[in-house]
Design an enzyme around this catalytic site. Structure first.
Site, PDB file in Angstrom:
ATOM      1  N   GLU A 103       0.836  -1.203   0.000  1.00 58.67           N
ATOM      2  CA  GLU A 103       0.000   0.000   0.000  1.00 58.67           C
ATOM      3  C   GLU A 103       0.871   1.253   0.000  1.00 58.67           C
ATOM      4  O   GLU A 103       1.849   1.332   0.760  1.00 58.67           O
ATOM      5  CB  GLU A 103      -0.882  -0.024   1.251  1.00 58.67           C
ATOM      6  CG  GLU A 103      -2.289   0.424   1.016  1.00 58.67           C
ATOM      7  CD  GLU A 103      -3.067  -0.500   0.081  1.00 58.67           C
ATOM      8  OE1 GLU A 103      -3.100  -0.214  -1.139  1.00 58.67           O
ATOM      9  OE2 GLU A 103      -3.634  -1.484   0.561  1.00 58.67           O
ATOM     10  N   ASP A 161      -4.374   0.541  -9.321  1.00 63.46           N
ATOM     11  CA  ASP A 161      -5.787   0.193  -9.470  1.00 63.46           C
ATOM     12  C   ASP A 161      -6.154  -0.074 -10.928  1.00 63.46           C
ATOM     13  O   ASP A 161      -6.880  -1.015 -11.244  1.00 63.46           O
ATOM     14  CB  ASP A 161      -6.664   1.321  -8.913  1.00 63.46           C
ATOM     15  CG  ASP A 161      -6.336   1.627  -7.462  1.00 63.46           C
ATOM     16  OD1 ASP A 161      -5.655   0.800  -6.824  1.00 63.46           O
ATOM     17  OD2 ASP A 161      -6.743   2.698  -6.982  1.00 63.46           O
ATOM     18  N   LEU A 180     -12.304   0.516  -3.172  1.00 62.24           N
ATOM     19  CA  LEU A 180     -12.282  -0.710  -3.965  1.00 62.24           C
ATOM     20  C   LEU A 180     -12.132  -0.406  -5.456  1.00 62.24           C
ATOM     21  O   LEU A 180     -12.432  -1.226  -6.310  1.00 62.24           O
ATOM     22  CB  LEU A 180     -13.564  -1.524  -3.689  1.00 62.24           C
ATOM     23  CG  LEU A 180     -13.749  -1.905  -2.207  1.00 62.24           C
ATOM     24  CD1 LEU A 180     -15.106  -2.570  -1.972  1.00 62.24           C
ATOM     25  CD2 LEU A 180     -12.624  -2.817  -1.715  1.00 62.24           C
ATOM     26  N   SER A 181     -11.660   0.807  -5.760  1.00 59.66           N
ATOM     27  CA  SER A 181     -11.310   1.194  -7.136  1.00 59.66           C
ATOM     28  C   SER A 181     -12.496   1.289  -8.091  1.00 59.66           C
ATOM     29  O   SER A 181     -12.425   0.850  -9.237  1.00 59.66           O
ATOM     30  CB  SER A 181     -10.265   0.250  -7.729  1.00 59.66           C
ATOM     31  OG  SER A 181      -9.091   0.360  -7.005  1.00 59.66           O
ATOM     32  N   SER A 182     -13.552   1.913  -7.624  1.00 61.02           N
ATOM     33  CA  SER A 182     -14.696   2.130  -8.514  1.00 61.02           C
ATOM     34  C   SER A 182     -14.303   3.056  -9.667  1.00 61.02           C
ATOM     35  O   SER A 182     -14.774   2.870 -10.795  1.00 61.02           O
ATOM     36  CB  SER A 182     -15.881   2.710  -7.746  1.00 61.02           C
ATOM     37  OG  SER A 182     -15.532   3.923  -7.127  1.00 61.02           O
ATOM     38  N   SER A 228     -24.980   7.339 -16.793  1.00 56.76           N
ATOM     39  CA  SER A 228     -24.682   6.362 -15.747  1.00 56.76           C
ATOM     40  C   SER A 228     -25.969   5.951 -15.050  1.00 56.76           C
ATOM     41  O   SER A 228     -26.794   6.806 -14.697  1.00 56.76           O
ATOM     42  CB  SER A 228     -23.725   6.964 -14.725  1.00 56.76           C
ATOM     43  OG  SER A 228     -23.742   6.175 -13.552  1.00 56.76           O
TER      44      SER A 228
HETATM   45  C1  GLA Z   1      -5.226   4.405  -4.119  1.00 53.30           C
HETATM   46  C2  GLA Z   1      -4.481   4.781  -5.392  1.00 53.30           C
HETATM   47  C3  GLA Z   1      -3.425   3.740  -5.721  1.00 53.30           C
HETATM   48  C4  GLA Z   1      -2.537   3.438  -4.529  1.00 53.30           C
HETATM   49  C5  GLA Z   1      -3.374   3.180  -3.287  1.00 53.30           C
HETATM   50  C6  GLA Z   1      -2.532   3.027  -2.057  1.00 53.30           C
HETATM   51  O1  GLA Z   1      -5.981   3.241  -4.324  1.00 53.30           O
HETATM   52  O2  GLA Z   1      -5.383   4.889  -6.459  1.00 53.30           O
HETATM   53  O3  GLA Z   1      -2.670   4.183  -6.815  1.00 53.30           O
HETATM   54  O4  GLA Z   1      -1.618   4.469  -4.318  1.00 53.30           O
HETATM   55  O5  GLA Z   1      -4.317   4.219  -3.055  1.00 53.30           O
HETATM   56  O6  GLA Z   1      -1.762   1.884  -2.126  1.00 53.30           O
END
Ligand code: GLA
Length: 383
Positions: free
Chosen positions: A32, A171, A124-126, A66
């Protein structure tokens, strides 16, 4: 799923879409705040995906809709797209069109309908899922032939420059490149990748995701401050990136940073975190899966105490799950809210999950959302 999205597209735009694509959200197992330090990460894809029904246009018009936010179709012109001109959700898909065009690809417009099951603001990378699904669709429809890692880079550029969030590459690469049943061991310096088999069920374990429901946002300042602090550390130590500090050179490096406690802590996290990723990979390769528990816990402590991106809710997930018998737990993603992961023996999953829920109720926190995560496939065309 793809039928419903295609049908909605037809209602909105009056024609059939040319196809439907899917791109997943992710959890990060370990690694992380290492990705903008050229370090290592190990995410895997979630079954939650962003879907895009898309049709090509030739008149320079970009229409976006959307299912997940209120409001109708937003109409833009591809020639008018400009960095940081848009503070809405539309900046993610529009940013991808901008980045593709800026890289010299002739995108002459599109009609796009998006619908996502990746929880927003949950770490969670939406956003990456939205970017990658649009990039993959346009790559297919315009026959660009870009590699997955190139799509990830373009999506990162869209987010860095067009949206204005200084995120790393993890992500987008996770969403574009992950494979079912595997975690992705990624070297963010050169984007070299290894798929590491990760089948917890076969070994009698499970991985729970606990969404604290505390919303985070990366365009707000704290993420950028950490990133700037890491860059300062690298400059003070005379390296290109913190990745270049050897693990056995950490103590000497920290001595040199003795006058800047803030930077020292950031550096200590990043270097030890890279080491934890490599340790995790070795343990998984050796079949010592239960031994990754303490690595997760050490990673959380480092994010909480040195990098300082945790929050009371994330700490409570870790503390209460460990007290209830979890093998390991840590926050995942950027922090300041969002989600944590908890590794449990399959037989303990319910007990641990209940213990976390009860701890939240006792603390007066909003009830968290708990679900099991099994490594799912990366981005793909589904129709
Ligand atoms: C977010 C960012 C990633 C990464 C994480 C931490 O998800 O989008 O690029 O830096 O934080 O690990």
């Amino acid at each position: 799923m793809s039928e419903a999205v295609a049908e909605r597209f037809s209602q909105l735009y009056g024609t059939e879409p040319d196809g439907v694509w899917a791109a997943p959200g992710r959890v990060n197992l370990i690694g992380e705040h290492t990705d903008y330090n050229d370090g290592f990460v190990m995410p895997f894809a979630l079954p939650h995906t962003a879907l895009a029904a898309v049709a090509r246009r030739t008149d320079g018009v970009l229409r976006l809709h959307s299912a997940d936010v209120g409001g109708g179709v937003v109409e833009l012109r591809v020639d008018d797209l400009a960095p940081e001109s848009d503070r809405n959700w539309t900046a993610y898909p529009a940013g991808v069109v901008w980045a593709l065009r800026e890289a010299g690809h002739e995108i002459t417009g599109a009609d796009i309908h998006l619908s996502s099951t990746v929880p927003a603001g949950a770490g969670l990378s939406s956003s990456a899922a939205l970017e990658v699904v649009v990039a993959l669709a346009l790559d297919d429809l315009y026959g660009l032939g870009l590699k997955r890692w190139q799509l990830a880079r373009l999506c990162q550029r869209a987010e860095n420059v067009y949206v204005g969030a200084p995120v790393g590459i993890m992500d987008q690469t996770a969403s574009a490149c992950c494979e079912e049943g595997h975690a992705l061991f990624l070297d963010t310096r050169d984007l070299s990748q290894q798929q590491i088999p990760f089948d917890l069920a076969a070994e009698g374990m499970r991985l729970l995701v606990v969404d604290t429901q505390v919303k985070h946002s990366h365009s707000e300042g704290e993420y950028g401050k950490r990133r700037a602090g890491c860059e300062k550390g690298a400059a003070l130590l005379g390296v290109d990136a913190l990745r270049d500090i050897p693990y056995d050179g950490l103590d000497a490096a920290l001595e040199r940073l003795a006058d800047d406690e803030e930077v020292l802590r950031l550096v200590r996290h990043v270097v030890t975190e890279d080491e934890r990723v490599e340790r995790m990979v070795s343990l998984l390769r050796a079949g010592e899966t239960r031994a990754i528990g303490p690595v997760l816990v050490a990673g959380h402590a480092s994010l909480r105490d040195d990098f300082r991106v945790s929050c009371p809710e994330l700490d409570l997930v870790v503390d209460s799950s460990l007290a209830a018998g979890a093998l390991g737990a840590r926050m995942t993603g950027g922090g300041f809210g969002g989600s944590a992961i908890v590794l449990v023996e399959a037989a303990d999953a319910d007990t641990v999950s209940k213990a976390v829920q009860e701890a939240f109720a006792t603390a007066g926190f909003t009830a968290p959302r708990v679900f099991e995560a099994v490594p799912a496939p990366g981005a793909r065309r589904i129709r």
